[in-house]
Enzyme design. Structure first.
Site, PDB file in Angstrom:
ATOM      1  N   GLY A  12     -24.056   0.213  -0.347  1.00 19.91           N
ATOM      2  CA  GLY A  12     -23.649  -0.549   0.710  1.00 19.91           C
ATOM      3  C   GLY A  12     -23.516   0.359   1.618  1.00 19.91           C
ATOM      4  N   ALA A  13     -24.337   1.792   1.437  1.00 17.33           N
ATOM      5  CA  ALA A  13     -24.144   3.263   2.366  1.00 17.33           C
ATOM      6  C   ALA A  13     -24.436   2.678   4.131  1.00 17.33           C
ATOM      7  CB  ALA A  13     -24.982   4.272   1.652  1.00 17.33           C
ATOM      8  N   GLY A  15     -24.090  -0.398   5.395  1.00 24.38           N
ATOM      9  CA  GLY A  15     -23.693  -1.479   5.920  1.00 24.38           C
ATOM     10  C   GLY A  15     -22.643  -1.235   6.870  1.00 24.38           C
ATOM     11  N   ILE A  17     -18.616  -0.510   6.485  1.00 24.43           N
ATOM     12  CA  ILE A  17     -18.121   0.051   6.123  1.00 24.43           C
ATOM     13  C   ILE A  17     -18.579   1.644   5.465  1.00 24.43           C
ATOM     14  CG2 ILE A  17     -17.150   0.134   3.856  1.00 24.43           C
ATOM     15  CD1 ILE A  17     -16.758  -2.744   3.763  1.00 24.43           C
ATOM     16  N   ASN A 132     -16.549  -7.768  -2.106  1.00 26.01           N
ATOM     17  CA  ASN A 132     -16.089  -8.996  -3.055  1.00 26.01           C
ATOM     18  C   ASN A 132     -16.971  -9.818  -3.812  1.00 26.01           C
ATOM     19  OD1 ASN A 132     -13.316  -8.730  -1.650  1.00 26.01           O
ATOM     20  ND2 ASN A 132     -14.283  -9.233   0.662  1.00 26.01           N
ATOM     21  N   ASP A 163      -4.704  -4.307   1.592  1.00 28.41           N
ATOM     22  CA  ASP A 163      -3.409  -6.001   1.687  1.00 28.41           C
ATOM     23  C   ASP A 163      -2.503  -5.486   1.663  1.00 28.41           C
ATOM     24  OD1 ASP A 163      -5.731  -7.850   1.203  1.00 28.41           O
ATOM     25  OD2 ASP A 163      -6.025  -7.012  -1.049  1.00 28.41           O
ATOM     26  N   HIS A 191      -7.491  -9.716  -4.521  1.00 29.95           N
ATOM     27  CA  HIS A 191      -6.957 -10.392  -3.150  1.00 29.95           C
ATOM     28  C   HIS A 191      -7.559 -11.315  -2.622  1.00 29.95           C
ATOM     29  CE1 HIS A 191      -8.614  -8.038   0.627  1.00 29.95           C
ATOM     30  NE2 HIS A 191     -10.460  -8.676   0.318  1.00 29.95           N
TER      31      HIS A 191
HETATM   32  N1  LIG Z   1     -11.487  -5.266  -1.000  1.00 29.18           N
HETATM   33  C1  LIG Z   1     -11.998  -5.130   0.947  1.00 29.18           C
HETATM   34  O1  LIG Z   1     -10.267  -5.496   0.968  1.00 29.18           O
HETATM   35  C2  LIG Z   1     -12.573  -5.872   1.375  1.00 29.18           C
HETATM   36  C3  LIG Z   1     -11.981  -5.901   3.370  1.00 29.18           C
HETATM   37  C4  LIG Z   1     -13.582  -5.767   3.987  1.00 29.18           C
HETATM   38  C5  LIG Z   1     -14.621  -5.774   2.960  1.00 29.18           C
HETATM   39  N2  LIG Z   1     -15.216  -6.262   1.709  1.00 29.18           N
HETATM   40  C6  LIG Z   1     -16.420  -6.272   1.279  1.00 29.18           C
HETATM   41  O2  LIG Z   1     -17.065  -5.737   1.619  1.00 29.18           O
HETATM   42  C7  LIG Z   1     -18.326  -5.525   1.135  1.00 29.18           C
HETATM   43  C8  LIG Z   1     -19.400  -5.206   2.386  1.00 29.18           C
HETATM   44  O3  LIG Z   1     -18.583  -5.103   3.299  1.00 29.18           O
HETATM   45  P1  LIG Z   1     -19.905  -4.741   4.477  1.00 29.18           P
HETATM   46  O4  LIG Z   1     -19.467  -5.596   6.313  1.00 29.18           O
HETATM   47  O5  LIG Z   1     -20.184  -3.156   5.142  1.00 29.18           O
HETATM   48  O6  LIG Z   1     -20.855  -5.750   4.853  1.00 29.18           O
HETATM   49  P2  LIG Z   1     -22.380  -4.804   4.921  1.00 29.18           P
HETATM   50  O7  LIG Z   1     -23.291  -6.115   5.021  1.00 29.18           O
HETATM   51  O8  LIG Z   1     -22.200  -4.479   6.538  1.00 29.18           O
HETATM   52  O9  LIG Z   1     -23.515  -3.817   4.604  1.00 29.18           O
HETATM   53  C9  LIG Z   1     -23.232  -4.138   3.320  1.00 29.18           C
HETATM   54  C10 LIG Z   1     -24.249  -3.324   2.815  1.00 29.18           C
HETATM   55  O10 LIG Z   1     -24.900  -3.010   1.427  1.00 29.18           O
HETATM   56  C11 LIG Z   1     -25.727  -3.536   0.950  1.00 29.18           C
HETATM   57  N3  LIG Z   1     -26.281  -4.126  -0.367  1.00 29.18           N
HETATM   58  C12 LIG Z   1     -26.873  -5.021  -0.761  1.00 29.18           C
HETATM   59  N4  LIG Z   1     -26.902  -5.549  -2.244  1.00 29.18           N
HETATM   60  C13 LIG Z   1     -26.701  -4.343  -2.673  1.00 29.18           C
HETATM   61  C14 LIG Z   1     -26.741  -3.797  -4.161  1.00 29.18           C
HETATM   62  N5  LIG Z   1     -27.228  -4.913  -4.991  1.00 29.18           N
HETATM   63  N6  LIG Z   1     -26.536  -2.471  -3.736  1.00 29.18           N
HETATM   64  C15 LIG Z   1     -26.728  -1.689  -2.968  1.00 29.18           C
HETATM   65  N7  LIG Z   1     -26.311  -2.471  -1.150  1.00 29.18           N
HETATM   66  C16 LIG Z   1     -26.562  -3.279  -1.431  1.00 29.18           C
HETATM   67  C17 LIG Z   1     -27.013  -3.731   2.007  1.00 29.18           C
HETATM   68  O11 LIG Z   1     -28.484  -3.567   1.961  1.00 29.18           O
HETATM   69  C18 LIG Z   1     -25.686  -3.477   3.357  1.00 29.18           C
HETATM   70  O12 LIG Z   1     -26.433  -2.455   3.509  1.00 29.18           O
HETATM   71  C19 LIG Z   1     -18.489  -7.059   1.388  1.00 29.18           C
HETATM   72  O13 LIG Z   1     -18.353  -7.525   0.576  1.00 29.18           O
HETATM   73  C20 LIG Z   1     -16.867  -6.996   2.116  1.00 29.18           C
HETATM   74  O14 LIG Z   1     -16.397  -8.952   1.719  1.00 29.18           O
HETATM   75  C21 LIG Z   1     -14.190  -5.559   1.075  1.00 29.18           C
HETATM   76  O1  LIG Z   2     -12.299 -11.401   4.184  1.00 27.16           O
HETATM   77  C1  LIG Z   2     -12.945 -10.921   3.848  1.00 27.16           C
HETATM   78  O2  LIG Z   2     -14.194 -11.137   4.049  1.00 27.16           O
HETATM   79  C2  LIG Z   2     -13.309  -9.577   4.089  1.00 27.16           C
HETATM   80  C3  LIG Z   2     -12.261  -8.308   3.712  1.00 27.16           C
HETATM   81  O3  LIG Z   2     -12.401  -8.091   1.909  1.00 27.16           O
HETATM   82  C4  LIG Z   2     -11.222  -8.643   3.854  1.00 27.16           C
HETATM   83  O4  LIG Z   2      -9.762  -8.918   3.529  1.00 27.16           O
HETATM   84  O5  LIG Z   2     -11.126  -8.094   5.274  1.00 27.16           O
END
Ligand SMILES: NC(=O)c1ccc[n+]([C@@H]2O[C@H](COP(=O)([O-])OP(=O)(O)OC[C@H]3O[C@@H](n4cnc5c(N)ncnc54)[C@H](O)[C@@H]3O)[C@@H](O)[C@H]2O)c1
Ligand SMILES: O=C(O)C[C@H](O)C(=O)O
Length: 328
Positions: A12-13, A15, A17, A132, A163, A191
């Site tokens: 997801g590079a 994206g 995050i 997620n 968290d 989470h």
């Molecule tokens: N665990 C946590 O605390 C936490 C916190 C925030 C966000 N998240 C999760 O992190 C994830 C990414 O968030 P984001 O804001 O960077 O999203 P984003 O949409 O900005 O970026 C996601 C990226 O993943 C890529 N992607 C999608 N499917 C893929 C695959 N099969 N292989 C490789 N890359 C792929 C997309 O092309 C995109 O570039 C989401 O699932 C979000 O819910 C988790």
């Molecule tokens: O809540 C979400 O979907 C994004 C992330 O998991 C968060 O906790 O900020």
């Protein structure tokens, strides 16, 4: 003599995050200020151009520790010889969606990636799932990896550190004590809003934070919902899910795991049966890290209120496990 580079795969590079994460890894904040890194970036074919742009910016920072960076849409290439894999790539939640809605959308990604990691990464690779629903995605990746063998099943983690950090700041603001003084926090479970941020053991300069706060109603009605629903509150405020704080938490998780931590940290790790959590469920536990390994802190008293909260978040993870059973 300088150290050999470590290979860090990040999915997801392209994206949001990824954009907060990669520069900090390259600057040495995750693996140490003397540790060169090679970034192995994975994203979908349509995102390759955008990742190339990010690599151009990484180049333009002239990071002394960045020993190389490439992008690919092939998981086997991205995970080849990886020491650390950060699985961020997944579809994020938008307004009104619950994490459960993401289960099927994102679950399939993690069977493919778990298998590719087990086939291609270093045998002692450390894997952190951020995408997620991260606990169950880590469970899926681990299950796929176990079928292949080679890698350590204990090394497939889900991210509870955001968290943990959110809860620390709420406690610091409530008590007026600095974040750095707060020790022995744990966030149990998933989470998701069902997580149980538990400050019964937290101390600040030797004082019990539970005694300082002395307000069970605040705990139940303000603190837990604030921490549990913080992700949704950020989506509401920003129109996008948290990114910089999520990247920061991923860095904290891996740094403490690799470089060690004298303090308790919350890691989402596959249960070994501790505290009655069924084996294999990826669950937030209090952990200590040293020498590149972690252990779950044992022997904490679980009172009736806490057991109720832990059972609730466990039930959600068991339901998620049942929902993905056909994918495994
Ligand atoms: N665990 C946590 O605390 C936490 C916190 C925030 C966000 N998240 C999760 O992190 C994830 C990414 O968030 P984001 O804001 O960077 O999203 P984003 O949409 O900005 O970026 C996601 C990226 O993943 C890529 N992607 C999608 N499917 C893929 C695959 N099969 N292989 C490789 N890359 C792929 C997309 O092309 C995109 O570039 C989401 O699932 C979000 O819910 C988790
Ligand atoms: O809540 C979400 O979907 C994004 C992330 O998991 C968060 O906790 O900020």
């Amino acid at each position: 003599m300088s150290k050999a580079p470590l290979r860090v795969a990040v999915t997801g590079a392209a994206g949001q995050i990824g954009y907060s994460l990669l520069f900090r890894i390259a600057s040495g904040e995750m693996l140490g200020k003397d540790q060169p890194v090679i970034l192995q970036l994975l994203d979908l074919p349509q995102a390759q151009q955008a990742v190339k742009g990010v690599i151009m910016e990484l180049d333009d920072c002239a990071f002394p520790l960045l020993a190389g960076a490439f992008t690919t849409d092939d998981p086997a290439v991205a995970f080849k010889d990886a020491d650390v894999c950060l699985l961020v790539g997944a579809r994020p939640r938008s307004k009104g969606m619950e994490r459960a809605d993401l289960l099927t959308a994102n679950g399939a990604i993690f069977t493919v990636q778990g298998k590719a990691i087990a086939e291609n990464a270093k045998e002692d690779v450390k894997v952190l799932v951020v995408g997620n629903p991260c606990n169950t995605n880590a469970y899926i990746a681990r299950a796929a990896a176990i079928k292949v063998g080679r890698t350590n099943p204990a090394n497939y983690h889900g991210m509870l550190r955001l968290d943990h950090n959110r809860a620390l700041t709420q406690l610091a603001q409530k008590t007026g004590r600095p974040v750095s003084s707060l020790k022995q926090l744990v966030v149990w479970g998933n989470h998701s809003p069902s997580m149980y941020a538990d400050y019964r053991f937290v101390t600040s300069n030797g004082d019990s934070v539970k005694a300082l706060i002395n307000d069970p109603v605040w705990n139940n009605d303000v603190f837990l919902p604030t921490v549990g629903k913080r992700g949704a509150a950020i989506i509401e405020a920003r129109g996008l899910s948290s990114a910089a704080s999520a990247a920061n938490a991923a860095i904290d998780h891996i740094r403490d795991w690799v470089l060690g931590s004298d303090e308790w940290v919350t890691l989402g790790v596959p249960s070994d049966g501790s505290y009655g959590i069924p084996e294999g469920i990826v669950f937030g536990f209090p952990c200590k890290c040293s020498g590149g390994k972690y252990e779950i802190i044992q022997g904490l008293e679980i009172d009736e209120y806490s057991r109720g909260k832990i059972n609730l978040t466990l039930k959600e993870l068991e339901d998620e496990r049942a929902a993905v059973a056909s994918m495994l």
